[in-house]
Design a protein around this motif. Structure first.
Motif, mmCIF file in Angstrom:
data_model
loop_
_atom_site.group_PDB
_atom_site.id
_atom_site.type_symbol
_atom_site.label_atom_id
_atom_site.label_comp_id
_atom_site.label_asym_id
_atom_site.label_seq_id
_atom_site.Cartn_x
_atom_site.Cartn_y
_atom_site.Cartn_z
ATOM 1 N N THR A 63 0.961 -1.216 -0.031
ATOM 2 C CA THR A 63 -0.111 -0.098 -0.101
ATOM 3 C C THR A 63 0.714 1.377 0.101
ATOM 4 O O THR A 63 2.195 1.129 0.222
ATOM 5 N N GLY B 149 -4.009 2.368 1.660
ATOM 6 C CA GLY B 149 -4.436 1.729 0.520
ATOM 7 C C GLY B 149 -3.711 2.061 -0.815
ATOM 8 O O GLY B 149 -2.728 2.621 -0.730
ATOM 9 N N ILE C 9 -7.877 -0.280 -3.743
ATOM 10 C CA ILE C 9 -8.224 -1.222 -2.544
ATOM 11 C C ILE C 9 -7.692 -0.336 -1.368
ATOM 12 O O ILE C 9 -6.539 0.287 -1.346
ATOM 13 N N TYR D 3 -7.597 -0.187 3.126
ATOM 14 C CA TYR D 3 -7.823 -1.051 4.231
ATOM 15 C C TYR D 3 -8.045 -0.177 5.450
ATOM 16 O O TYR D 3 -7.183 0.932 5.526
ATOM 17 N N THR E 106 -10.215 -5.588 10.733
ATOM 18 C CA THR E 106 -9.770 -5.085 9.321
ATOM 19 C C THR E 106 -11.059 -5.169 8.319
ATOM 20 O O THR E 106 -11.183 -6.263 7.854
ATOM 21 N N GLU F 140 -11.486 -4.795 4.206
ATOM 22 C CA GLU F 140 -10.773 -4.268 2.822
ATOM 23 C C GLU F 140 -11.916 -3.891 1.913
ATOM 24 O O GLU F 140 -12.862 -4.747 1.849
ATOM 25 N N ASN G 97 -12.790 -2.951 -2.004
ATOM 26 C CA ASN G 97 -12.206 -3.140 -3.399
ATOM 27 C C ASN G 97 -12.992 -2.447 -4.422
ATOM 28 O O ASN G 97 -14.150 -2.908 -4.670
ATOM 29 N N ASN H 66 -16.311 -5.828 -0.404
ATOM 30 C CA ASN H 66 -16.276 -5.250 1.036
ATOM 31 C C ASN H 66 -15.989 -6.739 1.704
ATOM 32 O O ASN H 66 -16.691 -7.467 1.698
ATOM 33 N N VAL I 38 -9.907 -13.182 3.882
ATOM 34 C CA VAL I 38 -10.573 -12.529 2.978
ATOM 35 C C VAL I 38 -10.989 -13.360 1.997
ATOM 36 O O VAL I 38 -10.234 -13.918 1.036
#
Length: 196
Positions: A61, A87, A95, A97, A129, A131, A133, A145, A177
């Protein structure tokens, strides 16, 4: 990642001896100071703001930000709560985070002078966390998500001088994920205030 970590640790290595020497004199006695002070320099709340960075085998990132708060109970045990965002952009997408962490740090604060200490530590706790996208094709845009609550662990070092501190940390976040299991490295450098 190694470059950022080296850059983060460098200020600690340079600042620590300078601050210690600034307070060091003929009448310097660490033991006498800490046992006769009206307050405990190793106890109290702290709050800081800094930069954060996230990576693993597949992602790298851009630099984001970190907001943290905590409480030191003594030389050894500290409590930590933080929020971090970072990100990156890729072709036709991005993306992002965001991470909330709640945990503890365990180490030992070594006195360098009456008002300066250096604490190497290990950290562990739990994180949440997310994510996000987002990507676009030639006709439409899409988004996914993922969120996961799991454990984290890591190492760090905190230099405290009077009411100011610098904190460097490298923590590993366990995260699922979709069908995939990740171990994300989260590196952060924060600057803040220590209250007593």
């Amino acid at each position: 990642m190694k470059k950022i970590l080296s850059t983060a640790i460098f200020p600690l290595l340079i600042t620590a001896p300078v601050m210690a020497n600034a307070h060091h004199g003929p009448s310097y006695h660490t033991h006498h100071h800490y046992h006769n002070s009206n307050h405990n320099p190793y106890q109290g709340p702290r709050v800081g703001l800094g930069i954060s960075y996230l990576s693993d085998r597949h992602i790298d990132t851009d630099t984001g930000f970190k907001l943290e708060g905590g409480y030191d109970f003594n030389r050894i045990v500290g409590f930590n709560l933080s929020y971090e965002e970072s990100g990156y952009d890729y072709y036709r997408g991005s993306i992002d985070y965001s991470t909330v962490k709640l945990g503890t740090d365990l180490g030992y604060a070594f006195p360098l002078s009456p008002s300066v200490s250096l604490k190497p530590y290990v950290s562990l706790g739990f994180h949440r966390t997310t994510e996000d996208n987002r990507w676009c094709s030639s006709k439409n845009c899409y988004s996914t998500n993922y969120s996961d609550t799991d454990s984290y662990y890591g190492i760090g070092m905190r230099l405290t001088a009077d009411m100011f501190y610098i904190n460097v940390s490298n923590e590993v976040l366990n995260m699922d994920v979709g069908r995939y299991r990740h171990e994300l490295d989260q590196i952060a450098v924060t600057f803040g205030l220590k209250f007593r």
